[in-house]
Write an enzyme that holds these catalytic residues in place. Structure first.
Site, PDB file in Angstrom:
ATOM      1  N   GLU A  99      26.877  18.524  99.701  1.00  0.00           N
ATOM      2  CA  GLU A  99      25.886  18.452  98.634  1.00  0.00           C
ATOM      3  C   GLU A  99      26.552  18.107  97.304  1.00  0.00           C
ATOM      4  O   GLU A  99      27.674  18.518  97.017  1.00  0.00           O
ATOM      5  CB  GLU A  99      25.116  19.773  98.551  1.00  0.00           C
ATOM      6  CG  GLU A  99      24.262  19.969  99.800  1.00  0.00           C
ATOM      7  CD  GLU A  99      23.278  21.128  99.705  1.00  0.00           C
ATOM      8  OE1 GLU A  99      22.108  20.923 100.067  1.00  0.00           O
ATOM      9  OE2 GLU A  99      23.656  22.226  99.279  1.00  0.00           O
ATOM     10  N   CYS A 112      28.193  17.788  89.768  1.00  0.00           N
ATOM     11  CA  CYS A 112      28.979  18.794  90.490  1.00  0.00           C
ATOM     12  C   CYS A 112      29.319  18.229  91.871  1.00  0.00           C
ATOM     13  O   CYS A 112      28.435  17.955  92.676  1.00  0.00           O
ATOM     14  CB  CYS A 112      28.142  20.070  90.587  1.00  0.00           C
ATOM     15  SG  CYS A 112      28.968  21.405  91.425  1.00  0.00           S
ATOM     16  N   CYS A 119      34.367  25.410 103.521  1.00  0.00           N
ATOM     17  CA  CYS A 119      35.506  25.908 102.752  1.00  0.00           C
ATOM     18  C   CYS A 119      36.263  26.889 103.625  1.00  0.00           C
ATOM     19  O   CYS A 119      35.673  27.636 104.398  1.00  0.00           O
ATOM     20  CB  CYS A 119      35.037  26.604 101.477  1.00  0.00           C
ATOM     21  SG  CYS A 119      36.399  27.060 100.373  1.00  0.00           S
ATOM     22  N   CYS A 123      35.606  33.464 100.356  1.00  0.00           N
ATOM     23  CA  CYS A 123      35.267  34.392  99.269  1.00  0.00           C
ATOM     24  C   CYS A 123      33.966  35.085  99.683  1.00  0.00           C
ATOM     25  O   CYS A 123      33.032  34.428 100.149  1.00  0.00           O
ATOM     26  CB  CYS A 123      35.076  33.646  97.952  1.00  0.00           C
ATOM     27  SG  CYS A 123      36.560  32.780  97.431  1.00  0.00           S
ATOM     28  N   CYS A 126      30.267  33.916  98.296  1.00  0.00           N
ATOM     29  CA  CYS A 126      29.939  32.484  98.202  1.00  0.00           C
ATOM     30  C   CYS A 126      29.316  32.025  99.511  1.00  0.00           C
ATOM     31  O   CYS A 126      29.864  32.256 100.585  1.00  0.00           O
ATOM     32  CB  CYS A 126      31.205  31.688  97.914  1.00  0.00           C
ATOM     33  SG  CYS A 126      30.914  29.906  97.844  1.00  0.00           S
ATOM     34  N   GLY A 172      33.884  23.552  98.789  1.00  0.00           N
ATOM     35  CA  GLY A 172      35.303  23.372  99.087  1.00  0.00           C
ATOM     36  C   GLY A 172      36.249  23.814  97.988  1.00  0.00           C
ATOM     37  O   GLY A 172      35.835  24.084  96.865  1.00  0.00           O
ATOM     38  N   GLU A 173      37.514  23.900  98.353  1.00  0.00           N
ATOM     39  CA  GLU A 173      38.576  24.239  97.394  1.00  0.00           C
ATOM     40  C   GLU A 173      39.345  22.944  97.110  1.00  0.00           C
ATOM     41  O   GLU A 173      40.143  22.486  97.949  1.00  0.00           O
ATOM     42  CB  GLU A 173      39.483  25.325  97.982  1.00  0.00           C
ATOM     43  CG  GLU A 173      40.801  25.532  97.258  1.00  0.00           C
ATOM     44  CD  GLU A 173      40.668  25.770  95.764  1.00  0.00           C
ATOM     45  OE1 GLU A 173      39.789  26.552  95.339  1.00  0.00           O
ATOM     46  OE2 GLU A 173      41.421  25.149  94.997  1.00  0.00           O
ATOM     47  N   SER A 204      38.004  22.942  89.537  1.00  0.00           N
ATOM     48  CA  SER A 204      37.823  24.388  89.618  1.00  0.00           C
ATOM     49  C   SER A 204      38.518  24.904  90.878  1.00  0.00           C
ATOM     50  O   SER A 204      38.351  24.347  91.961  1.00  0.00           O
ATOM     51  CB  SER A 204      36.328  24.710  89.680  1.00  0.00           C
ATOM     52  OG  SER A 204      36.131  26.109  89.775  1.00  0.00           O
ATOM     53  N   SER A 226      38.343  30.403  89.153  1.00  0.00           N
ATOM     54  CA  SER A 226      37.337  31.385  89.551  1.00  0.00           C
ATOM     55  C   SER A 226      38.006  32.745  89.625  1.00  0.00           C
ATOM     56  O   SER A 226      38.686  33.050  90.590  1.00  0.00           O
ATOM     57  CB  SER A 226      36.764  30.992  90.916  1.00  0.00           C
ATOM     58  OG  SER A 226      36.095  29.751  90.790  1.00  0.00           O
ATOM     59  N   CYS A 346      25.135  27.688  91.525  1.00  0.00           N
ATOM     60  CA  CYS A 346      26.518  27.982  91.920  1.00  0.00           C
ATOM     61  C   CYS A 346      26.569  28.771  93.209  1.00  0.00           C
ATOM     62  O   CYS A 346      25.870  29.760  93.382  1.00  0.00           O
ATOM     63  CB  CYS A 346      27.203  28.858  90.880  1.00  0.00           C
ATOM     64  SG  CYS A 346      27.305  28.121  89.291  1.00  0.00           S
TER      65      CYS A 346
HETATM   66  N1  SAH Z   1      36.652  26.586  95.384  1.00  0.00           N
HETATM   67  C1  SAH Z   1      36.547  26.252  93.982  1.00  0.00           C
HETATM   68  C2  SAH Z   1      35.364  25.355  93.702  1.00  0.00           C
HETATM   69  C3  SAH Z   1      33.992  25.982  93.895  1.00  0.00           C
HETATM   70  S1  SAH Z   1      33.312  26.202  92.324  1.00  0.00           S
HETATM   71  C4  SAH Z   1      36.497  27.525  93.178  1.00  0.00           C
HETATM   72  O1  SAH Z   1      36.474  28.590  93.769  1.00  0.00           O
HETATM   73  O2  SAH Z   1      36.565  27.458  91.962  1.00  0.00           O
HETATM   74  C5  SAH Z   1      31.920  27.178  92.577  1.00  0.00           C
HETATM   75  C6  SAH Z   1      31.864  28.317  91.579  1.00  0.00           C
HETATM   76  O3  SAH Z   1      30.702  29.120  91.847  1.00  0.00           O
HETATM   77  C7  SAH Z   1      33.068  29.221  91.709  1.00  0.00           C
HETATM   78  O4  SAH Z   1      33.416  29.766  90.478  1.00  0.00           O
HETATM   79  C8  SAH Z   1      32.502  30.284  92.621  1.00  0.00           C
HETATM   80  O5  SAH Z   1      33.280  31.436  92.553  1.00  0.00           O
HETATM   81  C9  SAH Z   1      31.106  30.449  92.087  1.00  0.00           C
HETATM   82  N2  SAH Z   1      30.192  31.046  93.061  1.00  0.00           N
HETATM   83  C10 SAH Z   1      30.314  31.026  94.391  1.00  0.00           C
HETATM   84  N3  SAH Z   1      29.288  31.680  94.963  1.00  0.00           N
HETATM   85  C11 SAH Z   1      28.486  32.096  93.971  1.00  0.00           C
HETATM   86  C12 SAH Z   1      27.263  32.800  93.935  1.00  0.00           C
HETATM   87  N4  SAH Z   1      26.666  33.183  95.060  1.00  0.00           N
HETATM   88  N5  SAH Z   1      26.715  33.059  92.749  1.00  0.00           N
HETATM   89  C13 SAH Z   1      27.327  32.630  91.613  1.00  0.00           C
HETATM   90  N6  SAH Z   1      28.489  31.965  91.589  1.00  0.00           N
HETATM   91  C14 SAH Z   1      29.066  31.698  92.753  1.00  0.00           C
END
Ligand code: SAH
Length: 372
Positions: A99, A112, A119, A123, A126, A172-173, A204, A226, A346
């Site tokens: 997406e 974005c 991924c 985490c 997420c 993804g990372e 990010s 993050s 997010c």
């Molecule tokens: N893997 C990278 C890129 C993903 S960015 C990273 O971790 O930075 C997506 C952002 O949204 C990250 O900051 C992630 O921690 C945050 N995120 C993930 N799940 C979320 C959720 N359910 N609610 C709000 N933020 C979330």
């Protein structure tokens, strides 16, 4: 003489940045500056047909049609949110899809972009993590998301650009897909590509320390981390990668990332979850931690998804948290949730992941157990 049937796979020119494409042309016995001409067609005119590239000789156009292609991910679905946010599901090979989200604001338009199918990091808060992991995206699949969005949005309408910022905050990372990422970032930055300034392209990361260090030497872009917790024990619970790269090491990598760069800051993302990481005490610990890094703090209200054990903090708790960190001298904004009605917020990007891990099955089983 008849042409022998072409058996080798065509080169997707979207996989190549300017240096890559120049050497590709050289290896074909063509002049390397052809790369500049072709890149302009691809990114400035969004032209994907070689026969339309009229400043190339007819022979070269034919040759390119034979051995190269400009192929970007195809749109499987487009969803428009009431607030103007647009989300696309883009199809990739192997039955996968990712997406990509466009978020228009008054003074900018942010795209974005995803870097992997699923991924691998897991985490706990997420939803992309719950889908497991399939594979890295290629450079062409990363930059192809930007090119596809630019085409669909009518990028340069009336001389005004619609996509002014790109954030690698989709699925993804990105730093675990470093080799494909860097040429894609080069194309976002390059004037022959999208010509975006360094501070308008953000990578990010969940905190991959060696990747942060390598990125600094590879390409000039902004960094977001993050963070989500001010202390190791809690951060490891939320972002398991923290076990490998604990907070002190991560902060040192962040300081080094911006050192020697004027007016540069690291953006720390902090998703607020009710009674998990949103206590006033956490806010005070965060102030202490971030004082030593030129930074901005981006507070993100948690976006729930099916099966999650977390809840969003109340607006009172979010406001209190923001007050404390700001009183402590940090620059902190609360991210407005956008595109909620189309699950584009997010951590809500899911795509279609042919999971190679056992994670998506485990998640499904948990969901089923909860509903019975
Ligand atoms: N893997 C990278 C890129 C993903 S960015 C990273 O971790 O930075 C997506 C952002 O949204 C990250 O900051 C992630 O921690 C945050 N995120 C993930 N799940 C979320 C959720 N359910 N609610 C709000 N933020 C979330």
């Amino acid at each position: 003489m008849e042409h022998a049937p072409h058996t080798e796979a065509r080169t997707n020119l979207l996989d190549l940045d300017e240096p890559g494409m120049s050497s590709w042309f050289s290896s074909m016995g063509e002049r390397p500056f052809r790369a500049r001409q072709v890149l302009k067609w691809m990114f400035h005119h969004q032209e994907t047909r070689f026969d339309k590239m009229t400043d190339l000789g007819l022979d070269l156009r034919d040759r390119l049609s034979d051995c190269a292609e400009i192929t970007m991910p195809e749109v499987l679905r487009e969803q428009q949110s009431d607030d103007g946010t647009v989300k696309w599901l883009l199809g990739l090979s192997g039955g996968n899809a990712v997406e990509t989200v466009f978020i228009p604001e008054k003074t900018r338009g942010t795209l974005c972009v995803s870097s992997q199918v699923g991924c691998a990091l897991n985490c706990t808060f997420c939803s992309t993590g719950t889908q497991g992991f399939n594979r890295n995206l290629s450079t062409g699949e990363i930059i192809g998301q930007v090119l596809q969005a630019a085409r669909l949005l009518g990028h340069e309408r009336n001389g005004k650009r619609r996509i002014t910022n790109v954030v690698m905050m989709g699925m993804g990372e990105p730093l675990l897909n470093f080799d494909a990422l860097v040429p894609a970032l080069n194309l976002m930055r390059d004037d022959l590509g999208f010509g975006l300034a360094a501070k308008r392209v953000t990578v990010s990361t969940a905190g991959l320390v060696p990747g942060i260090r390598k990125l600094r030497d590879a390409v000039d872009v902004a960094l977001a981390v993050s963070l989500h917790a001010p202390v190791d024990e809690l951060r490891t619970e939320l972002v398991p990668l923290n076990r490998k790269y604990p907070i002190a090491e991560l902060m040192q990598a962040c300081r080094d990332y911006v050192s020697g760069k004027k007016k540069r800051t690291v953006t720390f993302e902090y998703t607020l979850m009710h009674e998990v990481n949103d206590h006033p005490g956490h806010a005070r610990q965060l102030v202490k931690l971030l004082r030593s890094v030129p930074s901005k703090l981006n507070l993100i209200p948690f976006n729930p998804f099916p099966g999650t054990r977390y809840r969003c903090s109340s607006s009172e708790r979010i406001n209190r948290f923001q007050e404390i960190v700001m009183a402590g001298g940090l620059i902190a904004t609360v991210r407005k949730t956008r595109g909620e009605d189309i699950d584009a917020a997010c951590g809500q990007l899911v795509g279609k992941v042919r999971d190679r891990t056992r994670r998506s099955r485990a998640h499904r089983e948990r969901l089923e157990a909860q509903s019975t």
